[in-house]
Design an enzyme around this catalytic site. Sequence first.
Site, short mmCIF file in Angstrom:
data_model
loop_
_atom_site.label_atom_id
_atom_site.label_comp_id
_atom_site.label_asym_id
_atom_site.label_seq_id
_atom_site.Cartn_x
_atom_site.Cartn_y
_atom_site.Cartn_z
N TYR A 119 -2.49 4.23 1.72
CA TYR A 119 -1.18 3.60 1.49
C TYR A 119 -0.09 4.67 1.43
CZ TYR A 119 2.62 0.99 -0.64
OH TYR A 119 3.83 0.41 -0.88
N GLU A 207 7.24 1.11 4.48
CA GLU A 207 5.89 0.96 3.94
C GLU A 207 4.87 0.96 5.05
OE1 GLU A 207 4.42 -2.84 2.32
OE2 GLU A 207 4.13 -1.76 0.44
#
Length: 397
Positions: A119, A207
């Site tokens: 992530y 993101e």
Amino acid sequence: MNIHEYQAKALLRDYGAPVSDGRVVMKAEEAKTKASELDGPLWVVKAQIHAGGRGKGHFKEESAGEKGGVRLAKSVEEAAEEAKKMLGRTLVTHQTGPAGKQVNRIYIEAGSGIETELYLALLVDRQTSRVSFVCSTEGGMDIEEVAASTPEKILSFSVDPATGYQPFHGRRIAFALGLEGPQVKQCVSLMGTLYKVFTERDMEMLEINPLIVTDGGDLKVLDAKFGFDGNALYRQPDIANLRDETEEDSKELEASKYDLNYIALDGEIGCMVNGAGLAMATMDIIKLYGAEPANFLDVGGGATKEKVTEAFKIITSDKNVKGILVNIFGGIMRCDVIAEGVIAAVKEVGLEVPLVVRLEGTNVDKGKEIIANSGLNVIAADDLKDGAQKIVKAVKG
Ligand code: ADP
Ligand code: MG
């Protein structure tokens, strides 16, 4: 303003970041040709909506055994079939809410062999007033869940704007993500690229979930969610062109055309207020007296009669609105202008719900007089508390 995954990846490709080859499909007929332009043996067919969680999402009226909004295909034909199945249908994910979002675009991408899913995010941290990196080894799944149950698995730090991005930032991330050998260098370079896109393009949020290590040992961007600062779009015309209006709330879109600061909410009381602070206070006090605001709306300091009329139309077009509270403090704004706007709007669109008007400030007497003489069924209020109590009572009894 948000953009689609395929648009974000095209932007990243321009900046030299590692992304897979892919094609966007708008019409079912194009699917097969587009898929055949990509090399196999694996194709990934991805619904393009402005919401995450597509992989774990589901379609409305789905048939038994059907997969979510991210599907694997082993041939061009299969990829085209999956694209056709998804186009035009409504995808529900934990980010869309129960109503879901209609899928009008599909991205077909060359499939990657995945070793690990990581992530990575960049965002503007209001606390430090800086751009922050956020990363975690727990990619691919719900980062909110990771943050809640295992916060120690998330590393976050900000970048000093005076120095900007430095290689040690990238090494820190590489270390936290457990990268090794040549991956460290790839990470230092990729993080530099992401920081550059973020700052040059006036982004609010970037993101990448997941950022992967491929089975060949290389870093690759597998998903990309980008949000841009709406106030900076005037100097990012090519980004502004990526806007997909079908993804936006139609009332918010209408409001933006009139330069109104409007955000749709789930409650039953429509609010028309001037000034963001007063708008927040109005929402708070509505909640305090037991109801929920249907929207945030700041008509601004120098609103004209036309703007007030538009604002009123937008509020009344919301079927959830069971009552309206107009709360205006006339500083720069004159109360009589607001009163004229409200009356013009009510005459144009009609009024089927109770309306409470609280006016204070410049030309307040004139404003009240206009409302009193209008013949409309308006409940007058003297202050914020009085206004909130009256509208809650009118709606809830
Ligand atoms: P979302 O976050 O909306 O569910 P993603 O793009 O993250 O959508 O895709 C969900 C999952 O599908 C990823 O975590 C990954 O495991 C897999 N996936 C996505 N794109 C590819 C691809 N090009 N090749 C292989 N697997 C993929
Ligand atoms: Mg994802």
